[in-house]
Design an enzyme around this catalytic site. Structure first.
Site, PDB file in Angstrom:
ATOM      1  CB  SER A   1      36.911  -3.474 -15.623  1.00 25.35           C
ATOM      2  OG  SER A   1      36.285  -3.898 -16.817  1.00 25.35           O
TER       3      SER A   1
ATOM      4  CG  HIS B   1      37.101  -1.040 -12.024  1.00 25.10           C
ATOM      5  ND1 HIS B   1      37.537  -2.015 -11.169  1.00 25.10           N
ATOM      6  CD2 HIS B   1      36.214  -1.639 -12.857  1.00 25.10           C
ATOM      7  CE1 HIS B   1      36.956  -3.168 -11.470  1.00 25.10           C
ATOM      8  NE2 HIS B   1      36.154  -2.963 -12.485  1.00 25.10           N
TER       9      HIS B   1
ATOM     10  CE  LYS C   1      33.539  -3.082 -10.112  1.00 25.56           C
ATOM     11  NZ  LYS C   1      33.394  -4.518 -10.235  1.00 25.56           N
TER      12      LYS C   1
HETATM   13  N1  PMP Z   1      30.394  -1.103 -14.432  1.00 25.95           N
HETATM   14  C1  PMP Z   1      31.687  -1.471 -14.507  1.00 25.95           C
HETATM   15  C2  PMP Z   1      32.637  -0.649 -15.338  1.00 25.95           C
HETATM   16  C3  PMP Z   1      32.142  -2.596 -13.782  1.00 25.95           C
HETATM   17  O1  PMP Z   1      33.422  -2.968 -13.834  1.00 25.95           O
HETATM   18  C4  PMP Z   1      31.209  -3.317 -12.989  1.00 25.95           C
HETATM   19  C5  PMP Z   1      31.642  -4.510 -12.154  1.00 25.95           C
HETATM   20  N2  PMP Z   1      32.045  -5.614 -12.825  1.00 25.95           N
HETATM   21  C6  PMP Z   1      29.893  -2.908 -12.972  1.00 25.95           C
HETATM   22  C7  PMP Z   1      29.504  -1.793 -13.692  1.00 25.95           C
HETATM   23  C8  PMP Z   1      28.859  -3.654 -12.183  1.00 25.95           C
HETATM   24  O2  PMP Z   1      28.907  -3.294 -10.848  1.00 25.95           O
HETATM   25  P1  PMP Z   1      28.236  -4.222  -9.726  1.00 25.95           P
HETATM   26  O3  PMP Z   1      29.197  -5.337  -9.492  1.00 25.95           O
HETATM   27  O4  PMP Z   1      28.037  -3.322  -8.588  1.00 25.95           O
HETATM   28  O5  PMP Z   1      26.949  -4.711 -10.315  1.00 25.95           O
END
Ligand code: PMP
Length: 396
Positions: free
Chosen positions: A182, A210, A242
């Site tokens: 990310s 992502h 996302k």
């Molecule tokens: N895993 C990863 C790699 C992420 O980038 C994110 C989002 N920041 C999440 C999990 C968490 O997802 P959510 O926003 O749906 O809780």
């Protein structure tokens, strides 16, 4: 004498203030779109994860409304008691079909998915080997388990091989990686990681937050991109928050995975199911991306254009391979100052410093979406050029 609550709060807040890490979230005063309003000004939005523009898409909203009208505002219970509505199960089948996996289970968010799945799967005596740059929710999920935890160097199959050669167990071995990272926007070398994992009898766990809606045919994700979607020794988890435009997380893979998670994943067991509007929105998003290839085409066309133009201007985009496009500024102060100046220029892009990213690698993280027009991107690039020159990050 115990410390008072106000002394504790003040002590913690002043630590954050002094280290420059105190966060004040910016407020969007219009819907989550490529152009929106932030803190009173009209901006080109390069800060969201709304890859396909589904968060405010008319068809997605219409289905959310329809589900709300037909099924109500809330699910009313946790899934295992009385909160499993027909639409929840139908959507999970739709998701499993889409992902080409034997099963899929939806949880409240990507964050709780990592907690639920890792917590349910791993036991004392198991070995888990995790990429050093994995997401915070993986790190927290692993904290919930009694498995032995080891780290391998970022996206490095040789280092993974070294760690697996040094540590053996009769229990489950799990290799954990983000599909797309990310902060850097790089893609995990999944084919090579899976090859190493298999050599040691390990299962591979991919958090595709992502990669979903971004990689693979119709956005089926990183595992599909590398051709492993039918593999029973690969677990896919991800977010529905996302690219898919609403909120939620999922786990997909081995046919029995869903059954075990229903019985053991604590967020699934103890936290209320998604409201019907969320389910309707997600179902419409999955239909839309499969029916209309132009969402992903625009996402990638915009991604290629934006990266190439930033590079032409002399910015370092840190080898990113996906719509996540970091621009390196080095020191945190420079990245935060650039982000402030970009906002003054009508561009919303967030600066990230230590501890979110390593020291000396502070950056602005831009995310290109399918919704951006060429005009949006050109406006952002012109602002980048002015700010980059003023701060001496690119030559004049
Ligand atoms: N895993 C990863 C790699 C992420 O980038 C994110 C989002 N920041 C999440 C999990 C968490 O997802 P959510 O926003 O749906 O809780």
């Amino acid at each position: 004498m115990a410390i008072s609550l106000s002394d504790r709060l003040e002590a913690e807040l002043s630590k954050l203030r002094e280290s420059g890490l105190l966060i004040h979230p910016r407020v969007l005063e219009a819907p989550q779109r490529a152009r929106t309003r932030v803190d009173g000004r009209a901006v080109v939005n390069l800060a969201s994860n709304n890859y396909l523009g589904f968060a405010d898409h008319p068809e997605v909203k219409a289905r959310a409304e329809q589900s709300l009208r037909e099924w109500g505002a809330g699910a009313g219970a946790v899934r295992t008691i009385a909160g499993t509505l027909r639409i929840h199960e139908d959507f999970e089948q739709q998701l499993a079909d889409f992902k080409h996996t034997g099963s899929a289970l939806v949880l409240q968010s990507g964050f709780t998915t990592n907690q639920g799945v890792l917590g349910a799967l791993l036991q004392e005596g198991d070995l888990v080997v995790s990429d050093e740059l994995n997401h915070a929710s993986i790190i927290d999920g692993l904290r919930l388990t009694k498995a032995t935890k080891k780290i391998y160097r970022h996206a490095d199959p040789e280092d993974l091989d070294r760690v697996l050669a040094e540590h053996d167990t009769d229990g489950l071995k799990l290799v954990v990686t983000d599909g797309v990272f990310s902060m850097d926007g790089d893609i995990a070398p999944l084919d090579r990681l899976i090859e190493v994992a298999r050599k040691y009898g390990a299962v591979t766990y991919v958090d595709d937050a992502h990669g979903s809606g971004v990689l693979g045919e119709a956005g089926r994700g990183t595992v599909h991109h590398f051709g492993y979607e039918h593999a029973d020794d690969v677990i896919q988890v991800g977010t529905l928050s996302k690219a898919w435009g609403a909120v939620g997380g999922y786990a997909a893979g081995h046919p029995n995975l869903r059954e075990l998670l229903i019985n053991r994943a604590r967020p699934y067991l103890f936290s209320t199911a998604h409201p019907p509007a969320v389910v309707g929105a997600l179902s419409a998003a999955l239909e839309l991306v499969q029916r209309d290839a132009s969402f992903m085409e625009r996402l990638w066309e915009n991604t290629r254009y934006f990266k190439a133009e930033l590079a032409r201007l002399g910015f370092d985009t840190m080898g990113s391979q996906t719509p996540i496009t970091p621009v390196l500024f080095g020191e945190a102060g420079a990245a935060f100052e650039a982000s402030r100046r970009l906002l003054d220029e009508g561009v919303f892009a967030v600066g990230l410093g230590f501890p979110t990213v390593p020291r000396g690698q502070a950056r602005i993280r831009n995310i290109v979406t399918a919704e951006h027009t060429r005009e949006d991107l050109d406006q952002a690039l012109a602002a980048y050029e002015r700010v980059g020159r003023a701060l001496g990050v690119i030559g004049s």
